[in-house]
Write a protein that holds these residues in place. Structure first.
Motif: not given
Length: 243
Positions: A160-182
């Protein structure tokens, strides 16, 4: 920074997963409309809604419910889960969703997703790359986090080269729901490599200071779920922290 309180839907109820595992579910309440209204009353301007059943099944399951939520509340809804086709994107937007989250397809079919971005506009679609960090390398997880991609996060983003997209959501699965900090190191590296993208942090937020830390490394938004549901801080406190 935008704070996105999260509503994860499974069987019509608000739940949270631990590490993205569908066999580790905590059910919080059975009235997502009331939960959404509570977020709006607290001052949230955006809410992140996920069709977990759709993510697991690989097809839209709860889009009708999401549409009802979008029409009922005066708030911007960002939503995904089970988005596999252009018609899924169109249906959610037509239902009143402000931005559609596209996950697995962004890795598996980037040309197709680039076409969607061109058709609907880069502000109406957020790429969602959920990653497991293995030996320091972030690897995207696919199909409701049940499979690993054969490329790393950086190669996925390069499609997705520059200009193709504007928003990126990144989830670290190992931390999801674990309350260990991003994963601040990963987020900072993404912002450094791709300053053209508005990055949303997801996974691990435990205290309001985690939000300001994500903001300080350059994130434009952050998803907050379990920490709010378990009363570690309120939506009001989250919004105040990032002002």
């Amino acid at each position: 920074m935008i704070v996105y309180p999260a509503i994860d839907l499974r069987d019509g109820a608000c739940v949270r997963l631990m590490h993205g595992r569908f066999d580790q579910v905590t059910r919080y309440d059975d009235d997502p409309a009331a939960r959404l209204e509570g977020f709006v009353d607290a001052g949230a301007e955006w809410v992140h809604v996920v069709d977990l059943d759709g993510a697991e099944a690989g097809r839209a399951v709860q889009h009708d419910l999401i549409g009802r939520l979008a029409r009922a509340a005066n708030v911007n809804i960002q939503s995904g889960g089970g988005v596999r086709a252009r018609d899924d994107v169109a249906a959610l937007l037509d239902a009143g969703v402000a931005r559609v989250v596209v996950g697995s397809q962004a890795v598996a079919a980037p040309e197709t997703v680039r076409d969607w971005l061109g058709a609907f506009g880069p502000d109406r679609i957020a790429l969602a790359l959920d990653v497991n960090v293995r030996d320091g390398v972030p690897v995207p997880a696919l199909k409701g986090w049940t499979e690993a991609a054969r490329i790393d996060l950086w190669e996925a983003l390069a499609r997705f080269p520059e200009g193709a997209a504007s928003h990126l959501l990144v989830t670290d699965v190992g931390r999801d729901g674990a309350l260990t900090g991003p994963n601040l190191d990963l987020l900072a590296e993404i912002v450094r490599r791709r300053p053209d993208l508005q990055v949303q942090a997801s996974g691990g937020v435990a205290v309001a200071a985690d939000l300001t830390a994500a903001r300080d490394v350059g994130c434009a938004g952050a998803i907050v779920g379990r920490a709010i549901y378990e009363g570690r801080f309120t939506v009001e406190q989250a919004l105040e922290a990032v002002r």
